[in-house]
Design a protein around this motif. Structure first.
Motif, PDB file in Angstrom:
ATOM      1  N   GLU A  63       0.830  -1.197   0.000  1.00  0.00           N
ATOM      2  CA  GLU A  63       0.000   0.000   0.000  1.00  0.00           C
ATOM      3  C   GLU A  63       0.867   1.251   0.000  1.00  0.00           C
ATOM      4  N   SER A  64       1.986   1.189   0.743  1.00  0.00           N
ATOM      5  CA  SER A  64       2.898   2.333   0.815  1.00  0.00           C
ATOM      6  C   SER A  64       3.507   2.635  -0.549  1.00  0.00           C
ATOM      7  N   VAL A  65       3.899   1.560  -1.277  1.00  0.00           N
ATOM      8  CA  VAL A  65       4.491   1.735  -2.605  1.00  0.00           C
ATOM      9  C   VAL A  65       3.483   2.343  -3.567  1.00  0.00           C
ATOM     10  N   LEU A  66       2.220   1.829  -3.519  1.00  0.00           N
ATOM     11  CA  LEU A  66       1.191   2.340  -4.421  1.00  0.00           C
ATOM     12  C   LEU A  66       0.900   3.809  -4.163  1.00  0.00           C
ATOM     13  N   SER A  67       0.855   4.199  -2.868  1.00  0.00           N
ATOM     14  CA  SER A  67       0.530   5.574  -2.524  1.00  0.00           C
ATOM     15  C   SER A  67       1.660   6.530  -2.883  1.00  0.00           C
ATOM     16  N   SER A  68       2.879   6.024  -3.055  1.00  0.00           N
ATOM     17  CA  SER A  68       4.014   6.895  -3.343  1.00  0.00           C
ATOM     18  C   SER A  68       4.281   7.019  -4.838  1.00  0.00           C
ATOM     19  N   GLN A  69       3.513   6.325  -5.661  1.00  0.00           N
ATOM     20  CA  GLN A  69       3.723   6.378  -7.105  1.00  0.00           C
ATOM     21  C   GLN A  69       2.988   7.578  -7.712  1.00  0.00           C
ATOM     22  N   ILE A  70       3.682   8.303  -8.593  1.00  0.00           N
ATOM     23  CA  ILE A  70       3.089   9.457  -9.257  1.00  0.00           C
ATOM     24  C   ILE A  70       3.389   9.376 -10.753  1.00  0.00           C
ATOM     25  N   MET A  71       2.622  10.119 -11.544  1.00  0.00           N
ATOM     26  CA  MET A  71       2.783  10.115 -12.988  1.00  0.00           C
ATOM     27  C   MET A  71       3.307  11.472 -13.449  1.00  0.00           C
ATOM     28  N   ALA A 108      19.761  22.107 -21.525  1.00  0.00           N
ATOM     29  CA  ALA A 108      19.596  21.518 -20.186  1.00  0.00           C
ATOM     30  C   ALA A 108      19.179  22.556 -19.153  1.00  0.00           C
ATOM     31  N   ARG A 109      19.556  23.812 -19.374  1.00  0.00           N
ATOM     32  CA  ARG A 109      19.242  24.872 -18.420  1.00  0.00           C
ATOM     33  C   ARG A 109      17.767  25.280 -18.459  1.00  0.00           C
ATOM     34  N   SER A 110      17.010  24.721 -19.389  1.00  0.00           N
ATOM     35  CA  SER A 110      15.594  25.083 -19.481  1.00  0.00           C
ATOM     36  C   SER A 110      14.763  24.417 -18.390  1.00  0.00           C
ATOM     37  N   VAL A 111      15.345  23.476 -17.672  1.00  0.00           N
ATOM     38  CA  VAL A 111      14.647  22.820 -16.562  1.00  0.00           C
ATOM     39  C   VAL A 111      15.539  22.824 -15.326  1.00  0.00           C
ATOM     40  N   ASN A 112      14.911  22.784 -14.178  1.00  0.00           N
ATOM     41  CA  ASN A 112      15.644  22.672 -12.920  1.00  0.00           C
ATOM     42  C   ASN A 112      15.791  21.190 -12.595  1.00  0.00           C
ATOM     43  N   GLN A 113      16.945  20.625 -12.881  1.00  0.00           N
ATOM     44  CA  GLN A 113      17.146  19.183 -12.735  1.00  0.00           C
ATOM     45  C   GLN A 113      17.097  18.715 -11.280  1.00  0.00           C
ATOM     46  N   ALA A 114      17.308  19.635 -10.345  1.00  0.00           N
ATOM     47  CA  ALA A 114      17.303  19.262  -8.916  1.00  0.00           C
ATOM     48  C   ALA A 114      15.918  19.348  -8.292  1.00  0.00           C
ATOM     49  N   GLU A 115      14.943  19.842  -9.042  1.00  0.00           N
ATOM     50  CA  GLU A 115      13.600  20.039  -8.484  1.00  0.00           C
ATOM     51  C   GLU A 115      12.903  18.707  -8.212  1.00  0.00           C
ATOM     52  N   LYS A 116      12.197  18.640  -7.076  1.00  0.00           N
ATOM     53  CA  LYS A 116      11.406  17.445  -6.769  1.00  0.00           C
ATOM     54  C   LYS A 116      10.152  17.438  -7.640  1.00  0.00           C
ATOM     55  N   ILE A 117       9.773  16.264  -8.105  1.00  0.00           N
ATOM     56  CA  ILE A 117       8.615  16.164  -8.984  1.00  0.00           C
ATOM     57  C   ILE A 117       7.332  15.999  -8.165  1.00  0.00           C
ATOM     58  N   VAL A 118       6.200  16.330  -8.789  1.00  0.00           N
ATOM     59  CA  VAL A 118       4.880  16.154  -8.176  1.00  0.00           C
ATOM     60  C   VAL A 118       3.981  15.444  -9.177  1.00  0.00           C
ATOM     61  N   ASP A 119       2.886  14.891  -8.677  1.00  0.00           N
ATOM     62  CA  ASP A 119       1.971  14.138  -9.536  1.00  0.00           C
ATOM     63  C   ASP A 119       1.380  15.043 -10.622  1.00  0.00           C
ATOM     64  N   GLU A 120       1.262  14.504 -11.849  1.00  0.00           N
ATOM     65  CA  GLU A 120       0.709  15.184 -13.018  1.00  0.00           C
ATOM     66  C   GLU A 120       1.606  16.334 -13.506  1.00  0.00           C
ATOM     67  N   MET A 121       2.840  16.335 -13.101  1.00  0.00           N
ATOM     68  CA  MET A 121       3.772  17.391 -13.508  1.00  0.00           C
ATOM     69  C   MET A 121       4.168  17.215 -14.975  1.00  0.00           C
ATOM     70  N   ILE A 122       4.316  18.327 -15.670  1.00  0.00           N
ATOM     71  CA  ILE A 122       4.808  18.313 -17.054  1.00  0.00           C
ATOM     72  C   ILE A 122       6.213  18.893 -17.070  1.00  0.00           C
ATOM     73  N   ILE A 123       7.150  18.137 -17.607  1.00  0.00           N
ATOM     74  CA  ILE A 123       8.530  18.608 -17.736  1.00  0.00           C
ATOM     75  C   ILE A 123       8.822  18.791 -19.220  1.00  0.00           C
ATOM     76  N   TYR A 124       9.086  20.028 -19.601  1.00  0.00           N
ATOM     77  CA  TYR A 124       9.383  20.295 -21.011  1.00  0.00           C
ATOM     78  C   TYR A 124      10.839  20.721 -21.146  1.00  0.00           C
ATOM     79  N   VAL A 125      11.603  19.946 -21.924  1.00  0.00           N
ATOM     80  CA  VAL A 125      13.017  20.244 -22.166  1.00  0.00           C
ATOM     81  C   VAL A 125      13.113  20.952 -23.511  1.00  0.00           C
ATOM     82  N   ALA A 126      13.472  22.218 -23.460  1.00  0.00           N
ATOM     83  CA  ALA A 126      13.540  23.010 -24.693  1.00  0.00           C
ATOM     84  C   ALA A 126      14.820  22.704 -25.475  1.00  0.00           C
TER      85      ALA A 126
END
Length: 208
Positions: A63-71, A108-126
């Protein structure tokens, strides 16, 4: 004298016979007591507590693994753009690696590579020289032009009034340390942001 000896012999004989009868009586009583036999049906049932605990532990872990999964949706200049299943706590660089890494033309500078991700996040690499337009994770609504304060990178945050590189980094650092912002008032805990600032931002930012 002879009579005394006969009398003593009779007494000894009687005592000897008494011991014999007493021994036979005790032996008979011992052998006559039935042995106590416990049938399989009467055996106490002992629950295997280890198996129960292991089962609960495995269930909780699952249950813990399922709750920690994000897209997370990765787009732009990566080898394998697409939607990836990640874990809470992963960072942008982890998703990019899963998408095959940057293409040669990627900026590569178009994104913050150190940023923590969140569910439903869109990452666009220019790509190099490409004009970047912030993407929203929300599904078409009238708030698509708002900045997601919980997923915006360094460059997106600087589109807010009064935000330079230093203040944008402070917002990102706060998110990484304490997790996503839940209310606009929580932004007051970030150094350099006051009530006047959040009053200006209230119609320009969102939290999901």
């Amino acid at each position: 004298m002879i009579q005394l000896k006969k009398h003593i012999n009779l007494v000894l004989g009687a005592v000897f016979l008494l011991f014999i009868f007493l021994g036979l009586f005790i032996y008979k009583n011992i052998n006559s007591q039935p042995d106590t036999v416990i049938s399989p049906g009467q055996m106490p049932v002992i629950k295997n507590e280890t198996e129960t605990i292991d089962s609960k532990t495995e269930k909780n872990e699952e249950e813990s693994v399922l709750s920690s999964q994000i897209m997370v949706d990765v787009q732009g200049s990566v080898h394998r753009p697409g939607v990836y299943e990640m874990n809470n706590g992963n960072r942008v660089i982890d998703v990019i690696r899963k998408a095959g890494g940057f293409l040669e033309e990627a900026e590569a500078r178009s994104v913050n590579q150190a940023e923590k991700i969140v569910d439903e996040m869109i990452i666009y690499v220019a790509a190099k020289g490409e004009e970047v337009h912030p993407l929203s994770s929300d599904k078409g609504n009238d708030k698509d032009d708002l900045i997601n304060i919980n997923s915006a990178d360094l460059s997106e945050l600087q589109t807010l009034s009064g935000v330079g590189p230093s203040k944008a980094q402070s917002i990102i650092s706060y998110r990484e340390e304490f997790g996503p912002f839940k209310t606009i008032d929580q932004l007051l805990e970030v150094r350099g942001i006051g009530e006047k600032t959040i009053e200006e931002w209230k119609d320009k930012i969102k939290f999901q």
